[in-house]
Design an enzyme around this catalytic site. Structure first.
Site, PDB file in Angstrom:
ATOM      1  N   GLN A 180      36.256  40.985  36.742  1.00 43.27           N
ATOM      2  CA  GLN A 180      36.154  41.876  35.583  1.00 43.27           C
ATOM      3  C   GLN A 180      35.681  41.103  34.346  1.00 43.27           C
ATOM      4  OE1 GLN A 180      37.080  45.395  35.364  1.00 43.27           O
ATOM      5  NE2 GLN A 180      35.994  45.125  33.439  1.00 43.27           N
ATOM      6  N   HIS A 239      42.329  39.195  37.141  1.00 47.72           N
ATOM      7  CA  HIS A 239      41.199  40.072  37.495  1.00 47.72           C
ATOM      8  C   HIS A 239      39.904  39.343  37.092  1.00 47.72           C
ATOM      9  CE1 HIS A 239      39.063  43.494  38.689  1.00 47.72           C
ATOM     10  NE2 HIS A 239      39.397  44.370  37.769  1.00 47.72           N
ATOM     11  N   ARG A 268      41.662  42.714  47.169  1.00 50.45           N
ATOM     12  CA  ARG A 268      42.399  43.302  46.036  1.00 50.45           C
ATOM     13  C   ARG A 268      43.804  43.603  46.528  1.00 50.45           C
ATOM     14  NH1 ARG A 268      41.024  48.183  41.865  1.00 50.45           N
ATOM     15  NH2 ARG A 268      39.907  46.437  40.941  1.00 50.45           N
ATOM     16  N   ARG A 277      29.740  45.276  36.173  1.00 51.08           N
ATOM     17  CA  ARG A 277      30.564  44.797  37.304  1.00 51.08           C
ATOM     18  C   ARG A 277      29.661  44.460  38.491  1.00 51.08           C
ATOM     19  NH1 ARG A 277      35.688  46.037  37.968  1.00 51.08           N
ATOM     20  NH2 ARG A 277      35.630  44.167  39.227  1.00 51.08           N
ATOM     21  N   ASP A 325      43.565  48.455  27.951  1.00 53.34           N
ATOM     22  CA  ASP A 325      43.691  48.767  29.386  1.00 53.34           C
ATOM     23  C   ASP A 325      44.867  49.740  29.512  1.00 53.34           C
ATOM     24  OD1 ASP A 325      43.616  48.706  32.170  1.00 53.34           O
ATOM     25  OD2 ASP A 325      44.419  46.676  32.358  1.00 53.34           O
ATOM     26  N   CYS A 384      38.360  48.093  30.796  1.00 57.79           N
ATOM     27  CA  CYS A 384      37.947  47.807  32.181  1.00 57.79           C
ATOM     28  C   CYS A 384      37.790  49.085  32.996  1.00 57.79           C
ATOM     29  CB  CYS A 384      38.947  46.872  32.834  1.00 57.79           C
ATOM     30  SG  CYS A 384      40.645  47.473  32.770  1.00 57.79           S
TER      31      CYS A 384
HETATM   32  N1  NVA Z   1      45.652  46.502  34.652  1.00 60.95           N
HETATM   33  C1  NVA Z   1      45.015  47.460  35.530  1.00 60.95           C
HETATM   34  C2  NVA Z   1      43.583  47.128  35.721  1.00 60.95           C
HETATM   35  C3  NVA Z   1      42.807  48.092  36.578  1.00 60.95           C
HETATM   36  C4  NVA Z   1      41.366  47.714  36.755  1.00 60.95           C
HETATM   37  C5  NVA Z   1      45.744  47.507  36.854  1.00 60.95           C
HETATM   38  O1  NVA Z   1      46.083  46.459  37.380  1.00 60.95           O
HETATM   39  O2  NVA Z   1      45.997  48.610  37.338  1.00 60.95           O
HETATM   40  N1   CP Z   2      37.909  47.913  36.458  1.00 61.11           N
HETATM   41  C1   CP Z   2      38.196  48.031  37.764  1.00 61.11           C
HETATM   42  O1   CP Z   2      38.587  47.068  38.437  1.00 61.11           O
HETATM   43  O2   CP Z   2      38.006  49.271  38.268  1.00 61.11           O
HETATM   44  P1   CP Z   2      38.428  49.782  39.717  1.00 61.11           P
HETATM   45  O3   CP Z   2      39.932  49.779  39.776  1.00 61.11           O
HETATM   46  O4   CP Z   2      37.835  51.141  39.838  1.00 61.11           O
HETATM   47  O5   CP Z   2      37.869  48.823  40.739  1.00 61.11           O
END
Ligand code: NVA
Ligand code: CP
Length: 331
Positions: free
Chosen positions: A138, A135, A108, A318, A232, A273
């Site tokens: 997800q 992502h 990540r 997930r 989101d 998400c």
């Molecule tokens: N769009 C958000 C998704 C988090 C799971 C981010 O990138 O922070």
């Molecule tokens: N939805 C998601 O990716 O959650 P986290 O940021 O907690 O991993």
């Protein structure tokens, strides 16, 4: 010919066929059944995986950890500050070291190019646990949740993404909907529409699969008749704190409210998400409330807590879907 994903990386859904995505979803359902019935499934005993996080996480990290352990694997977690990567060691060298020790790598981070380089140089399957652009894990959880709520009959259903429709989650939703025959609507101000290259890539896929892609800045038109309303956070990880003011101003009309939900299909569901800023019970939520006088951001608390909201089923999914990705690529 059957689907075989053994040895493949999972970096973005554009690289996967409809059949391959459907296979991963079916496998996810099987893993969910095994977990629910307490049936052991240590199919990958003796293997080891490493989880590299440059950004924070709850769901993704825990899904890879629990999923990996349920499959019988050893799991190493490296948090944003605890490896040499980036500071003293390049992605390329890190990949070549980890590839000697581990059977699979979750990453990540910020740059999509980094997860791609890890995959290219490590020689083992790499799974994208979120980058600024995509992502993909997800998406499997989201679609499994849609399947569960629409009796596994999702073709022709409409999913609308409300708000910051240019972000990693919205872009990924556009791809998965196009691949699986679901109509996708991006609903937000023009400045937050998905980039042209993603729209251009998805439109022919949608056409092939008999579904549509629509971009609109009209919130009521966007949600009318929708089966799935998705939103989101308005500011994603890695974006500067300063953008909050602008996003609140631009995106407030696209907050998912009970009023907007009243225009959706009778059997519609709400997805997110997570994490979500739906009240002031977090540092971000209370800070925003203090600075801008707004107590709910992308979704009203009443919608988040409503019967239509399936966000915690989605979060659980997930784990089942990530397990499917690890199993399919490592077996
Ligand atoms: N769009 C958000 C998704 C988090 C799971 C981010 O990138 O922070
Ligand atoms: N939805 C998601 O990716 O959650 P986290 O940021 O907690 O991993």
């Amino acid at each position: 010919m059957g689907v075989n994903l053994s040895g493949r990386s999972f970096l973005r859904l554009l690289d996967f066929s409809t059949e391959e995505i459907e296979y991963l979803l079916a496998l996810s359902k099987n893993f969910k059944d095994l977990k629910r019935t307490g049936t052991p499934h240590r199919y990958l005993e003796g293997k080891n995986i490493v989880l590299l996080f440059q950004k924070t996480s709850t769901r993704t990290r825990c899904s890879f950890e629990v999923g990996g352990m349920d499959l019988g694997m050893g799991v190493t977690y490296l948090d944003p500050g605890s490896s040499q990567m980036g500071k003293k060691e390049s992605i390329e060298d890190t990949a070549r070291v980890l590839g000697r020790m581990y059977d699979g790598i979750e990453f990540r981070g910020f740059e999509q190019a980094d997860v791609e380089e890890l995959a290219e140089k490590s020689g083992v399957p790499v799974w994208n646990g979120l980058t600024d652009l995509w992502h993909p894990t997800q998406m499997l959880a989201d679609i499994l949740t849609v399947q569960e709520n629409f009796n596994y009959d999702i073709k022709g259903k409409t999913l609308v993404f409300m708000g910051d429709a240019k972000n990693n989650v919205a872009r990924s939703l556009m791809v998965v909907c196009a691949k699986l025959g679901m109509n996708f609507v991006a609903c937000g101000p023009k400045s937050c529409w998905p980039a042209d290259d993603v729209v251009d890539a998805c439109k022919p896929i949608a056409e092939e699969n008999g579904c549509t892609i629509t971009l609109t800045d009209d919130p009521v038109a966007g949600v009318t008749g929708a089966h799935v309303v998705y939103t989101d956070v308005w500011v994603s990880m890695g974006e500067p704190d300063e953008v909050w003011a602008e996003r609140i101003e631009q995106l407030s009309p696209y907050r998912v409210t009970e009023e907007l939900m009243s225009h959706t299909a009778k059997d519609s569901i709400f997805l997110h998400c997570l994490p979500s800023v739906h009240d002031t019970n977090t540092t971000v939520g209370s800070d925003i409330a203090e600075r801008f006088g707004v107590t709910e951001m992308e979704v009203e608390d009443a919608v988040f807590e409503s019967k239509k909201s399936k966000v915690f089923d989605e979060a659980e999914n997930r784990m089942h879907t990530i397990k499917a990705v690890m199993y399919a690529t490592l077996k």
